[in-house]
Design an enzyme around this catalytic site. Sequence first.
Site, mmCIF file in Angstrom:
data_model
loop_
_atom_site.group_PDB
_atom_site.id
_atom_site.type_symbol
_atom_site.label_atom_id
_atom_site.label_comp_id
_atom_site.label_asym_id
_atom_site.label_seq_id
_atom_site.Cartn_x
_atom_site.Cartn_y
_atom_site.Cartn_z
ATOM 1 N N GLU A 53 0.950 -1.055 -0.042
ATOM 2 C CA GLU A 53 -0.209 0.003 0.020
ATOM 3 C C GLU A 53 0.888 1.027 -0.036
ATOM 4 O O GLU A 53 1.472 1.480 1.118
ATOM 5 C CB GLU A 53 -0.964 0.023 1.335
ATOM 6 C CG GLU A 53 -2.001 1.055 1.120
ATOM 7 C CD GLU A 53 -1.947 2.381 1.330
ATOM 8 O OE1 GLU A 53 -1.669 3.099 0.633
ATOM 9 O OE2 GLU A 53 -2.023 2.620 2.744
ATOM 10 N N CYS A 88 -1.868 9.453 2.192
ATOM 11 C CA CYS A 88 -1.589 8.642 0.751
ATOM 12 C C CYS A 88 -2.561 8.890 -0.028
ATOM 13 O O CYS A 88 -2.659 8.864 -1.451
ATOM 14 C CB CYS A 88 -1.300 7.061 0.913
ATOM 15 S SG CYS A 88 -2.436 5.890 1.874
#
Length: 283
Positions: A53, A88
């Site tokens: 991720e 993110c």
Amino acid sequence: MCSTWWAARAPSPGALSVFHPDVDVLAFTGSTAVGRHFLHYAADSNLKRVWLELGGKSPNIIFPDAPDLEKAAATAAWGIFFNQGEMCTAPSRLLVHSSVAEQVTDAIVARARELVVGDPLDPATEMGAMAGESHLERVLGHIGTGLEEGARLRVGGGRTQAETGGSFLRPTVFDHVRPGMRLAREEIFGPVLSVLTFDDLDEAVRLANDTEYGLAAGLWTSDLSTAHQVSRALRAGTVWVNCYEEGDLTVPFGGMKQSGNGRDKSAHAIEKYTELKTTWIQL
């Protein structure tokens, strides 16, 4: 259930012992650059599966028929300034239709100017310090590059409250950003918004997908057909329509392209740590 190992940073090449052959799966959350190291190290050990991720450069698309342009602008500002932009999924690329670009950008700039930056222990504070001095310098470097490449700085762009010793940055907004600029292509991981404009749906989708990342995206429209068409065309693991950063533990989360692979949350996350197995029995 497969055994797993998680780390916040990549080990040195001499530390391959941490990739013991009894470890079947590795899950990592962090930068794309470090994620590449894990793929290399896994290949050099037992070909264990690596789930990543990683970074993002998420587009947030505002069409002129957005149900509430004021809310769209406020959410765009919140999304990039929340957690100092150190997210993110931060919507760091605002793609706004040229007919409403000035209205939306002006609203975000006004919000940036009134945002309270300071001590996170103060209830009045709305945005705290960057993760550290070195990261602040890196973000300031991106801001300097944006100016050199011809983007227009609308607000922010520099330090604030330096006398406190903290790594504080003013909320920053650039417009007149072109797709090839580093502001529009590299993950800054800070409270820096790049505004790009488009004239039709196809251009919006092309700009949104013109990135090596594919973690998340947002779009604002009153047309359900547009919502379906654009969300289907976007190369992103999560698409929010008329909202941003919504989530639930039961809903899968993860990216495409250089934002990583696999999914966290939901029952789908369990699949990362299990193996399908077939057994044939002759009766």
